[in-house]
Design a protein around this motif. Structure first.
Motif, PDB file in Angstrom:
ATOM      1  N   VAL A  13      -9.887   0.693  -1.628  1.00 19.64           N
ATOM      2  CA  VAL A  13      -9.160   1.956  -1.721  1.00 19.64           C
ATOM      3  C   VAL A  13      -7.665   1.657  -1.651  1.00 19.64           C
ATOM      4  O   VAL A  13      -7.242   0.659  -1.075  1.00 19.64           O
ATOM      5  CB  VAL A  13      -9.562   2.928  -0.593  1.00 19.64           C
ATOM      6  CG1 VAL A  13     -11.039   3.265  -0.670  1.00 19.64           C
ATOM      7  CG2 VAL A  13      -9.242   2.335   0.785  1.00 19.64           C
ATOM      8  N   SER A  68      -7.622   8.620   0.561  1.00 19.25           N
ATOM      9  CA  SER A  68      -7.529   7.500  -0.390  1.00 19.25           C
ATOM     10  C   SER A  68      -7.483   8.063  -1.804  1.00 19.25           C
ATOM     11  O   SER A  68      -8.266   8.951  -2.148  1.00 19.25           O
ATOM     12  CB  SER A  68      -8.728   6.564  -0.242  1.00 19.25           C
ATOM     13  OG  SER A  68      -8.755   5.991   1.056  1.00 19.25           O
ATOM     14  N   THR A 110      -3.998  -0.969   1.032  1.00 19.10           N
ATOM     15  CA  THR A 110      -5.272  -1.077   0.339  1.00 19.10           C
ATOM     16  C   THR A 110      -6.320  -1.550   1.331  1.00 19.10           C
ATOM     17  O   THR A 110      -6.111  -2.510   2.065  1.00 19.10           O
ATOM     18  CB  THR A 110      -5.210  -2.021  -0.881  1.00 19.10           C
ATOM     19  OG1 THR A 110      -6.500  -2.038  -1.509  1.00 19.10           O
ATOM     20  CG2 THR A 110      -4.812  -3.428  -0.511  1.00 19.10           C
ATOM     21  N   SER A 169     -16.063   2.966   8.314  1.00 23.22           N
ATOM     22  CA  SER A 169     -15.754   3.895   7.222  1.00 23.22           C
ATOM     23  C   SER A 169     -16.492   5.218   7.408  1.00 23.22           C
ATOM     24  O   SER A 169     -16.448   6.075   6.520  1.00 23.22           O
ATOM     25  CB  SER A 169     -16.134   3.270   5.873  1.00 23.22           C
ATOM     26  OG  SER A 169     -15.393   2.100   5.641  1.00 23.22           O
ATOM     27  N   THR A 172      -3.715   3.755  -1.218  1.00 22.93           N
ATOM     28  CA  THR A 172      -2.918   4.962  -1.040  1.00 22.93           C
ATOM     29  C   THR A 172      -1.457   4.576  -0.861  1.00 22.93           C
ATOM     30  O   THR A 172      -1.163   3.530  -0.257  1.00 22.93           O
ATOM     31  CB  THR A 172      -3.419   5.783   0.177  1.00 22.93           C
ATOM     32  OG1 THR A 172      -2.774   7.041   0.205  1.00 22.93           O
ATOM     33  CG2 THR A 172      -3.157   5.056   1.477  1.00 22.93           C
ATOM     34  N   ARG A 200      -7.892  -2.976   6.367  1.00 20.84           N
ATOM     35  CA  ARG A 200      -6.769  -2.525   5.543  1.00 20.84           C
ATOM     36  C   ARG A 200      -5.643  -3.546   5.563  1.00 20.84           C
ATOM     37  O   ARG A 200      -5.261  -4.048   6.620  1.00 20.84           O
ATOM     38  CB  ARG A 200      -6.267  -1.163   6.026  1.00 20.84           C
ATOM     39  CG  ARG A 200      -7.252  -0.040   5.757  1.00 20.84           C
ATOM     40  CD  ARG A 200      -6.803   1.278   6.396  1.00 20.84           C
ATOM     41  NE  ARG A 200      -7.649   2.390   5.976  1.00 20.84           N
ATOM     42  CZ  ARG A 200      -8.816   2.697   6.536  1.00 20.84           C
ATOM     43  NH1 ARG A 200      -9.270   1.975   7.541  1.00 20.84           N
ATOM     44  NH2 ARG A 200      -9.524   3.717   6.094  1.00 20.84           N
ATOM     45  N   CYS A 232       0.626   4.443  -7.387  1.00 15.81           N
ATOM     46  CA  CYS A 232      -0.788   4.425  -7.768  1.00 15.81           C
ATOM     47  C   CYS A 232      -0.957   3.852  -9.177  1.00 15.81           C
ATOM     48  O   CYS A 232      -1.839   3.011  -9.430  1.00 15.81           O
ATOM     49  CB  CYS A 232      -1.369   5.832  -7.696  1.00 15.81           C
ATOM     50  SG  CYS A 232      -1.475   6.506  -6.037  1.00 15.81           S
ATOM     51  N   HIS A 235      -9.405   3.937  -6.335  1.00 14.77           N
ATOM     52  CA  HIS A 235     -10.549   3.083  -6.013  1.00 14.77           C
ATOM     53  C   HIS A 235     -10.501   1.811  -6.834  1.00 14.77           C
ATOM     54  O   HIS A 235      -9.904   1.763  -7.918  1.00 14.77           O
ATOM     55  CB  HIS A 235     -11.863   3.800  -6.323  1.00 14.77           C
ATOM     56  CG  HIS A 235     -12.070   4.016  -7.809  1.00 14.77           C
ATOM     57  ND1 HIS A 235     -12.508   3.032  -8.665  1.00 14.77           N
ATOM     58  CD2 HIS A 235     -11.880   5.108  -8.585  1.00 14.77           C
ATOM     59  CE1 HIS A 235     -12.578   3.501  -9.892  1.00 14.77           C
ATOM     60  NE2 HIS A 235     -12.193   4.779  -9.876  1.00 14.77           N
TER      61      HIS A 235
END
Length: 544
Positions: free
Chosen positions: A370, A350, A392, A479, A372, A310, A165, A353
């Motif tokens: 997003v 997630s 992402t 979403s 993760t 994604r 991250c 941002h």
């Protein structure tokens, strides 16, 4: 009354207000109206929120696709989604979608609400709604000018930091994005960690924060397994709601409202209930055998949602969440959570941002992304990949495509027809293509180079605009940010369903209070704005 098929009911009592739905807006509205001493009855179609999956943040993946706790709606298949139905689950338990959602707290840009006001909705500018955001939240950090400190809803920062991250954030800064510690403050633009509705490792739904503390009040009645089937009218005045227990659907109940009926059922179930009740396009209702109470062509129109795609990459030299959820690693994470230490059990799906522009010349972000440190099979949140991965996702803030929701029949237990029209507008297609290019570039930043082990989705061979659009059509998903299907607008707006006080045009004693009333899509996950609508609606009703 307006129902011949439900001419006989069991009497379910009489209250000042009947609220249909206990979700993001309905729970807050029930708490505030009952605090004033009014008698309130809340009807929730689903069961109580007893399951641990509804309270442990990591339980999201077990709850969102569980028919017991979520309506398993889906869009109609179209060529624009490669012939696929797109799942659009919506909460079906106390707390509604706040009990199953991704836990992100994101208000949107000030300009979103100023736009609502400019469409003929006085009282909905950012200056008008900011006090309602602030009064419901309990936030540590940020600017007092923007953040609330004393509210019932905890809004927390992530306490579990993965090195991927931090590397992703550093990589985004390479592309000129500033690190933004509070996207709900003065400016949304930039990159950083999401704020979440999590407190001490637990999900903070509106049922937990607002409804549960109020249920000891003698004037608040909450009924679960109570699926509303019709708003009852005398002429054009709403006088109550008929409902049925899905476990005993042959028995119809009628609960009366002395003051108002308030529909807070979400952007799919709200237009469905209004249409079943005789409010909607008159010709269409007659075709379905539904008696018309008021011709309202806008009911079910203006459907908007965020269509996300994604990009997935393999990871080397590092463990990701793909490994942390298995075997002894998972046992260790559960143990940490039980000891109230940072753990993947208390995460939103997630973590990071980014809000940015899809092209030069824009004065505000038109993309949300997003990130993760995990990856899912075929890029869809559900089953984790077997290899270490990172993902992402990206979507367009304010899509121009609009769809509709319409009842399939007069049967209240039949799912409605949802024509979402994802990617229906050419500008949406180009914005999303640019967003995908940005997302894959972020995964290939210098900061992530030592961990990046190749792009697995869409893959290096996918390069042209046509190839990226085809990828979006094959792999894009909702979403779950549906809104706009009973939009707010002045009486002269032919497609407006409610006025700026959220009263349904052309009838009396009926309001809509949920994401349906949004006249345009906010630049955000819509849960926070929906909660604000419930908070503000309480004052509108009290003033009325």
């Amino acid at each position: 009354m307006n129902s011949s098929s439900e001419a006989s009911f069991t009497d379910a009592g009489s209250f000042d207000y009947v609220i249909v739905g206990s979700g993001a807006a309905g729970a807050i509205l029930a708490e505030r109206l009952s605090a004033d001493g009014a008698s309130v009855c809340v009807l929730e179609a689903g069961p109580p929120d007893h399951s641990p999956y509804l309270h442990i943040p990591a339980g999201f993946i077990k709850a969102v696709f569980n028919n017991k706790y979520a309506w398993q709606f889906s869009s109609e298949p179209t060529e624009l989604t490669n012939g696929r139905r797109i799942p659009i689950p919506q909460g079906r338990t106390l707390g509604g979608s706040t009990s199953i959602n991704g836990l992100v707290y994101n208000r949107g840009q000030a300009a979103d609400f100023d736009h609502w006001a400019s469409l003929g909705n006085p009282g909905w500018s950012f200056a008008d709604v900011l006090p309602y955001f602030k009064s419901m939240e309990r936030r540590v950090g940020g600017d007092d000018a923007y953040r609330g400190r004393q509210g019932k809803l905890p809004v927390s920062d992530i306490d579990w930091i993965h090195p991927l991250c931090e590397a992703f954030i550093a990589g985004a800064q390479e592309f000129g994005m500033p690190r933004n510690p509070d996207y709900n403050g003065a400016s949304q633009a930039g990159v950083g960690y999401f704020q979440r509705t999590i407190d001490n490792g637990w999900r903070m739904s509106t049922a937990r924060c607002f409804l549960k503390p109020s249920r000891s009040r003698a004037n608040l009645t909450v009924r679960t397994y109570a699926q509303a089937t019709r708003v009852l009218f005398e002429s054009t005045r709403a006088i109550g709601v008929s409902y049925r227990d899905p476990r005993q659907p042959s028995v119809a109940h009628a609960v009366k409202a002395r003051r108002e009926v308030i529909v807070s059922s979400g952007a799919i179930n709200t237009p469905k209930l209004l249409q079943l009740s005789g409010l909607g396009p008159a010709g269409f209702l007659r075709e379905k055998g539904i008696a018309v109470v008021r011709d309202l062509p806008g009911v079910g129109e203006n459907l908007s949602d965020h269509y996300s795609v994604r990009v997935v990459a393999r990871v080397k030299n590092m463990q990701t969440m793909n490994q942390l959820v298995r075997g002894l690693n998972l046992v260790g994470q559960i143990s940490r959570w039980m000891m109230k230490r940072p753990s993947i059990m208390a995460l939103s799906p997630s973590l990071v941002h980014y809000f940015w522009q899809s092209r030069a010349g824009l004065d505000a972000p038109d993309l949300q992304g997003v990130f993760t440190p995990a990856s899912y099979k075929e890029g869809y949140v559900g089953v984790l990949d077997d290899f270490p991965g990172m993902t992402t996702g990206v979507w367009q803030h304010r899509p121009d495509s609009r769809g509709q929701v319409r009842v399939r029949s007069a049967d209240p237990f039949e799912d409605p027809v949802i024509n979402a029209n994802y990617l229906g507008h050419a500008d949406d297609q180009m914005t999303l293509i640019r967003g995908i290019r940005l997302a894959r570039s972020l995964l290939q930043s210098k900061a992530l180079a030592s961990c990046f082990d190749g792009e697995s989705l869409p893959g290096a061979l996918c390069q042209s605009d046509d190839e990226l659009l085809d990828f979006a059509r094959r792999y894009g998903v909702s979403s779950y940010h549906v809104n706009g299907t009973a939009r707010m607008g002045p009486d002269g707006d032919p497609l407006a369903v409610v006025d700026p006080q959220l009263r349904v045009h052309g009838v009396q004693s009926l309001r809509v209070v949920d994401s349906s009333v949004m006249p345009s899509m906010p630049s955000a996950n819509i849960c926070a704005a929906t909660m604000m609508i419930g908070n503000k609606a309480a004052d509108l009703i009290r003033q009325g």
